[in-house]
Scaffold this motif. Structure first.
Motif, PDB file in Angstrom:
ATOM      1  N   ASP A  30       0.986  -1.279   0.037  1.00 26.68           N
ATOM      2  CA  ASP A  30       0.119   0.024  -0.053  1.00 26.68           C
ATOM      3  C   ASP A  30       0.863   1.167  -0.053  1.00 26.68           C
ATOM      4  O   ASP A  30       1.932   1.199   0.693  1.00 26.68           O
ATOM      5  N   LYS A  35      -0.853   3.129   7.183  1.00 28.35           N
ATOM      6  CA  LYS A  35      -1.381   1.735   7.070  1.00 28.35           C
ATOM      7  C   LYS A  35      -0.484   0.694   7.159  1.00 28.35           C
ATOM      8  O   LYS A  35      -0.477  -0.362   7.961  1.00 28.35           O
ATOM      9  N   THR A  86     -12.044   2.300  -6.223  1.00 26.31           N
ATOM     10  CA  THR A  86     -12.357   2.833  -7.673  1.00 26.31           C
ATOM     11  C   THR A  86     -13.591   3.823  -7.198  1.00 26.31           C
ATOM     12  O   THR A  86     -14.742   3.297  -7.668  1.00 26.31           O
ATOM     13  N   LYS A 265     -21.854   3.736  -5.865  1.00 28.36           N
ATOM     14  CA  LYS A 265     -21.046   4.239  -6.983  1.00 28.36           C
ATOM     15  C   LYS A 265     -21.248   3.292  -8.000  1.00 28.36           C
ATOM     16  O   LYS A 265     -20.951   3.493  -9.224  1.00 28.36           O
TER      17      LYS A 265
HETATM   18  P1  NAD Z   1     -10.147   1.170   0.136  1.00 28.08           P
HETATM   19  O1  NAD Z   1     -10.342   2.705  -0.138  1.00 28.08           O
HETATM   20  O2  NAD Z   1     -10.592   0.726   1.356  1.00 28.08           O
HETATM   21  O3  NAD Z   1      -8.676   0.605  -0.037  1.00 28.08           O
HETATM   22  C1  NAD Z   1      -7.797   0.811  -1.318  1.00 28.08           C
HETATM   23  C2  NAD Z   1      -6.498   0.839  -0.652  1.00 28.08           C
HETATM   24  O4  NAD Z   1      -5.718   1.088  -1.905  1.00 28.08           O
HETATM   25  C3  NAD Z   1      -5.893   2.112   0.315  1.00 28.08           C
HETATM   26  O5  NAD Z   1      -5.334   1.521   1.322  1.00 28.08           O
HETATM   27  C4  NAD Z   1      -5.067   3.028  -0.786  1.00 28.08           C
HETATM   28  O6  NAD Z   1      -3.975   3.673   0.066  1.00 28.08           O
HETATM   29  C5  NAD Z   1      -4.676   1.921  -1.421  1.00 28.08           C
HETATM   30  N1  NAD Z   1      -4.042   2.137  -2.796  1.00 28.08           N
HETATM   31  C6  NAD Z   1      -4.429   3.158  -3.656  1.00 28.08           C
HETATM   32  N2  NAD Z   1      -3.330   3.387  -4.674  1.00 28.08           N
HETATM   33  C7  NAD Z   1      -2.381   2.523  -4.528  1.00 28.08           C
HETATM   34  C8  NAD Z   1      -1.391   2.346  -5.147  1.00 28.08           C
HETATM   35  N3  NAD Z   1      -1.008   2.940  -6.296  1.00 28.08           N
HETATM   36  N4  NAD Z   1      -0.441   1.511  -4.764  1.00 28.08           N
HETATM   37  C9  NAD Z   1      -0.706   0.923  -3.516  1.00 28.08           C
HETATM   38  N5  NAD Z   1      -1.756   1.224  -2.712  1.00 28.08           N
HETATM   39  C10 NAD Z   1      -2.786   1.752  -3.245  1.00 28.08           C
HETATM   40  O7  NAD Z   1     -11.086   0.287  -0.919  1.00 28.08           O
HETATM   41  P2  NAD Z   1     -12.030  -0.934  -0.647  1.00 28.08           P
HETATM   42  O8  NAD Z   1     -13.271  -0.859  -0.223  1.00 28.08           O
HETATM   43  O9  NAD Z   1     -11.026  -2.045  -0.292  1.00 28.08           O
HETATM   44  O10 NAD Z   1     -12.311  -1.184  -2.397  1.00 28.08           O
HETATM   45  C11 NAD Z   1     -11.085  -1.490  -3.388  1.00 28.08           C
HETATM   46  C12 NAD Z   1     -11.942  -2.322  -4.623  1.00 28.08           C
HETATM   47  O11 NAD Z   1     -12.765  -3.236  -4.276  1.00 28.08           O
HETATM   48  C13 NAD Z   1     -13.058  -0.913  -5.140  1.00 28.08           C
HETATM   49  O12 NAD Z   1     -12.865  -1.190  -6.756  1.00 28.08           O
HETATM   50  C14 NAD Z   1     -14.326  -1.522  -4.584  1.00 28.08           C
HETATM   51  O13 NAD Z   1     -15.317  -1.207  -5.386  1.00 28.08           O
HETATM   52  C15 NAD Z   1     -14.130  -2.861  -4.626  1.00 28.08           C
HETATM   53  N6  NAD Z   1     -14.945  -3.578  -3.788  1.00 28.08           N
HETATM   54  C16 NAD Z   1     -15.210  -3.393  -2.504  1.00 28.08           C
HETATM   55  C17 NAD Z   1     -16.046  -4.127  -1.704  1.00 28.08           C
HETATM   56  C18 NAD Z   1     -16.302  -3.543  -0.050  1.00 28.08           C
HETATM   57  O14 NAD Z   1     -17.033  -4.048   0.574  1.00 28.08           O
HETATM   58  N7  NAD Z   1     -15.654  -2.640   0.431  1.00 28.08           N
HETATM   59  C19 NAD Z   1     -16.640  -5.271  -1.949  1.00 28.08           C
HETATM   60  C20 NAD Z   1     -16.107  -5.858  -3.244  1.00 28.08           C
HETATM   61  C21 NAD Z   1     -15.269  -4.986  -4.028  1.00 28.08           C
END
Ligand code: NAD
Length: 440
Positions: A30, A35, A86, A265
Motif C-alpha cells: 500500500d 497503514k 475505484t 458508486k
Molecule cells: P479502500 O479505499 O478501503 O482501499 C484501497 C487501498 O488502496 C487504500 O489503502 C489505498 O491507500 C490503496 N492504494 C491506492 N492506490 C495505490 C497504489 N498505487 N499502490 C498501493 N496502494 C494503493 O477500498 P476498498 O473498499 O477495499 O475497495 C477496493 C475495490 O474493491 C473497489 O474497487 C471496490 O469497489 C471493490 N470492492 C469493495 C468491496 C467492499 O465491501 N468494500 C466489496 C467488493 C468490491
C-alpha cells in the motif's frame, strides 16, 4: 503460489489475509505509509470481525508481509492483484480509475514476463483492455491481464471470502486461467463454483450483481411505502415473497435506503457505462433515484413524527456505520439524516459501537454518546439507523425511562410494535401498518 496484493483496504487486506491463510505467500503493498506501519505493528486500519487474528496468525508464519515498496512486493509474484479504490469520479459519476492506472504504471516498471495481473477492484467493462494497452505502451510483454471481481460483504468479509457463493474469473488466455485456478484451488476443492468467463463479462458481472441487489432493496422500500398507505406489514410481505426460491429472502429488508462504498458508486458507474454504450438501463436508473429520495425522506419522517418541527428538539441516533459490523461510513444513510436534523435545528446525540472515529471526520455538530442509553437520555425521540446486534436486545424499559419524548423510530424494524408499546414507547417502524402520525 506467490501473490502480491496492491491496496490494503477492505478488500485488499481481507483477500490478502485469506489467500495467506490458504497457504499462499502474500505480500500486501500500500502506498499509505501509516497503514503499512500500523499493519507491521499489528494495528488494523479497518474494523472487520476476525481480521486482526487472521492477519496476525499469517504474519507470524511469515506468509503475509506488508510493504510500501511495490517493486519488492511484486518481485517474484506469480499473480499481482489490484485492489485499490475505484470511487465515483467527481462531476460525472464514472468510476475513477486513477488509482488503478497509477498502480499499473508503477507495476510496469518492475513486472516480469509470465506474471498475471488481476483486477480485484470493481472496474468498468474494458478496464482490462486499457491495462493491457498501458502495459504495452510501457514496453511490457508476456504478461496476462485477468479480472477477478470480489463479492465479499463488509462485516462478514472473511466468511464470504472463504465460502463464496461463486468465484468469477475473467481470463483471456490459458495461463491466466491456470494461475487463478491454482490460487483458488483450496476453495475449488470445497466445491465453490468457479466461473471462467471472458474478461469483459467478468467485469460486467460484478456491476450487474450489485445493481440487482440495489434493485431488490429499492423495490422492498417502495413496497414498504405502500404498506404504510394500505395498512399491511412489509416484514410479512418480504417473508411471503422471499420464501419463493425464485425471489430469495436476502436484501428484502425495508429500511432507510442503501449506502456503503459499493452500491451507490457501482450503480452510477453502470449507468455511465450504459450511456457510453448507448443502451438505456431504466431499472437501475430508477433504483438510484428511488434510493436518493429514500435517504432524503428519512429526515422528513422524523420531522413528521415529532409534529412537523425538530427545532430545539433533542434526538438520539443509534448506529452510524452504513451497516452493522463495520466502521465504514461511506455513503451511510446516517449522514443525510443527521445533517438534515441538525439543519432543521435539532440537537443530535449519536452512538455507534465502532464507527465513532470515522463518523467524527464526516459529521459535524454531533454529540457522541458512550452507549445507547446515553444517546437516549433526555431525547425527544430515539432513531435506530443501523441494526447492530447490541441494539436488538436493548432494555426498552430503561430506554423509555431515559427518553423525554418516549418516541422510538425504528428505521430497521428491529423491534415489534407490541414490545415497544409494552415498555411505554410510541413506536414507528418502516412499512409496518398504516403510518399514523399523531401530533406530539
Ligand atoms: P479502500 O479505499 O478501503 O482501499 C484501497 C487501498 O488502496 C487504500 O489503502 C489505498 O491507500 C490503496 N492504494 C491506492 N492506490 C495505490 C497504489 N498505487 N499502490 C498501493 N496502494 C494503493 O477500498 P476498498 O473498499 O477495499 O475497495 C477496493 C475495490 O474493491 C473497489 O474497487 C471496490 O469497489 C471493490 N470492492 C469493495 C468491496 C467492499 O465491501 N468494500 C466489496 C467488493 C468490491
Amino acid at each position: 503460489m506467490r501473490i502480491a496484493m496492491i491496496g490494503t483496504g477492505y478488500v485488499g487486506l481481507v483477500s490478502g489475509a485469506c489467500f495467506a491463510d490458504f497457504g499462499h505467500q502474500v505480500c500486501s503493498v500500500d502506498k499509505d505509509t501509516a497503514k503499512i506501519d500500523g499493519l507491521n505493528a499489528g494495528v488494523m486500519p479497518i474494523w472487520e470481525p476476525g481480521l486482526e487474528a487472521l492477519v496476525k496468525s499469517n504474519a507470524e508464519r511469515n506468509r503475509l508481509t506488508f510493504t510500501t515498496d511495490l517493486a519488492a512486493g511484486v518481485a517474484d509474484a506469480e499473480a499481482v492483484f489490484i485492489a485499490v479504490g475505484t470511487p465515483t469520479r467527481r462531476g460525472d459519476g464514472h468510476a475513477d480509475l486513477t488509482f488503478v492506472f497509477e498502480a499499473v504504471r508503477e507495476l510496469a516498471r518492475v513486472i516480469k514476463p509470465g506474471t498475471v495481473v488481476v483486477t480485484k477492484s470493481t472496474v468498468p467493462v474494458g478496464t482490462g483492455d486499457k491495462i493491457e494497452a498501458i502495459l504495452k505502451e510501457e514496453g511490457v510483454t508476456g504478461v496476462s491481464v485477468a479480472s477477478n471481481p470480489e463479492f465479499l460483504r463488509e462485516g462478514a468479509a472473511i466468511a464470504d471470502f472463504k465460502h463464496p457463493d461463486r468465484i468469477v474469473v475473467g481470463a483471456e488466455d490459458g495461463h491466466a486461467e491456470h494461475v487463478l485456478k491454482e490460487i483458488y484451488r483450496p476453495l475449488f476443492l470445497n466445491r465453490a463454483p468457479i466461473l471462467i468467463v471472458g474478461r469483459r463479462t467478468a467485469e460486467l458481472t460484478k456491476y450487474a450483481a450489485n445493481a440487482f441487489l440495489a434493485v431488490k432493496i429499492s423495490f422492498i422500500n417502495e413496497i414498504a411505502n405502500l404498506c404504510e398507505a394500505l395498512d399491511a406489514d412489509v416484514q410479512d410481505v418480504a417473508r411471503g415473497i422471499g420464501l419463493d426460491n425464485r425471489i430469495g429472502s436476502k436484501f428484502l429488508h425495508a429500511g432507510p435506503g442503501y449506502g456503503g462504498s459499493c452500491f451507490p458508486k457501482d450503480t452510477l458507474a453502470l449507468l455511465k457505462t450504459a450511456d457510453d454504450a448507448g443502451v438505456e438501463q431504466r431499472i437501475v436508473r430508477t433504483t438510484v433515484e428511488v434510493n436518493d429520495d429514500r435517504k432524503a425522506q428519512m429526515v422528513e419522517r422524523v420531522v413528521r413524527v415529532l409534529g412537523g418541527s425538530v427545532s430545539g428538539k433533542r434526538i438520539g441516533v443509534l448506529g452510524l456505520a452504513f451497516k452493522p459490523n463495520t466502521d465504514d461510513m461511506r455513503e451511510a444513510p446516517s449522514i443525510p439524516l443527521v445533517h438534515g436534523l441538525i439543519e432543521r435545528g435539532a440537537a443530535v446525540c449519536a452512538f455507534d459501537p465502532v464507527a465513532r472515529h470515522q463518523a467524527e471526520q464526516i459529521l459535524s455538530g454531533v454529540e457522541f454518546a458512550g452507549d445507547a442509553y446515553a444517546a437516549a437520555k433526555d431525547a425527544d425521540a430515539l432513531v435506530i439507523v443501523t441494526e447492530w446486534d447490541e441494539f436488538r436486545a436493548l432494555d426498552l424499559d430503561r430506554i423509555a425511562g431515559s427518553l423525554r419524548g418516549k418516541v422510538l423510530i425504528d428505521l430497521r424494524n428491529v423491534y415489534d410494535r407490541s414490545e415497544a408499546e409494552a415498555a411505554g414507547l410510541i413506536y414507528y417502524g418502516i412499512g409496518r401498518g398504516r403510518l399514523v402520525v399523531p401530533l406530539i
